[in-house]
Design a protein around this motif. Sequence first.
Motif, mmCIF file in Angstrom:
data_model
loop_
_atom_site.group_PDB
_atom_site.id
_atom_site.type_symbol
_atom_site.label_atom_id
_atom_site.label_comp_id
_atom_site.label_asym_id
_atom_site.label_seq_id
_atom_site.Cartn_x
_atom_site.Cartn_y
_atom_site.Cartn_z
ATOM 1 N N GLU A 1 0.820 -1.207 0.000
ATOM 2 C CA GLU A 1 0.000 0.000 0.000
ATOM 3 C C GLU A 1 0.854 1.257 0.000
ATOM 4 O O GLU A 1 0.494 2.267 -0.626
ATOM 5 N N ARG B 1 0.627 4.092 -2.966
ATOM 6 C CA ARG B 1 0.369 5.516 -2.727
ATOM 7 C C ARG B 1 1.445 6.393 -3.374
ATOM 8 O O ARG B 1 1.150 7.456 -3.931
ATOM 9 N N SER C 1 0.610 9.069 -6.304
ATOM 10 C CA SER C 1 0.827 10.497 -6.053
ATOM 11 C C SER C 1 1.783 11.107 -7.063
ATOM 12 O O SER C 1 1.643 12.267 -7.442
#
Length: 295
Positions: A23, A27, A31
């Motif tokens: 995870e 992310r 991003s």
Amino acid sequence: MGIAASSATHGAARPIMDDAEFERWVRLLESRTGVIVPPERKPFLETGLRRRMRETGHTEFRRYYDELLDGARGAMEWAALVDHLTVHETHFFRHMPSLNLIRDEWLPQWLAGVPADRSLHALSVGCSTGEEAYTLAMVLDAALSGFEPQRLFGITATDVSQPALAMARQALYPMHRLAEIPPNYREHAIETVDGEQFRIVEKLRRRVGFACVNLLHASRAPLRKLDLIFCQNVLIYFARERRGELLDALARLLQPNGLLVLGPGEASNWTHPQLVRTGGRQTLAYLRTTKEIPA
């Protein structure tokens, strides 16, 4: 002792990516690139990271992650990692229905609505190693060559991978790829380098400029207003809820009567107040109306 050290190194070189670590990487990728890695693609991400970590001597996901955030050094390594994780599979003349739409339907209408000295400006998004951009150059050059005065065009081709762009600028391809180019284009578009390679001719190479641009930042890139945007097989890497935002940004770059060409099925439910669907069932394309699009 040598064998034990080798075994320890080998074991450390294959770290386990648990759900929390996965995870964290998801992310970071989202991003920075906007790309979504779903849970079922975890083995792909883990394999890609391990491969690059072996090349750089890293044995822990966390330490490698921290290095990517370390200023200029991290930025250079991030560029290399993105190249490892980016799919570069592409072909010349990949989707003929879209190219036929440009050549046979849109281009004649566009020519009829602009001054004779007006140049055409196009964008190839996610151009990888250049095949798509040079395909557009071949199609536009052949279609515009019969006009007097000569109609000029330019293509900006973007990708997130610097190594892929370096290959695109060379415009050199293995000879077996020649079969992807229709025979009626080859005479004026390619030159044989040796028995193993061919190159796109200089006349077309001069029409294409390559730039490292992330689709997330396309609206902030120094791009002039565009007449044609070709964006196929790029949106599939982004979350569905983000695709609309990216397409809205591309729509703002279009000139009146400009054309946005997507891959079939990539964003079939997207609508925009200043764009109308055009083309047949085999294509997914939108024509910009003459109304002004707010920035």
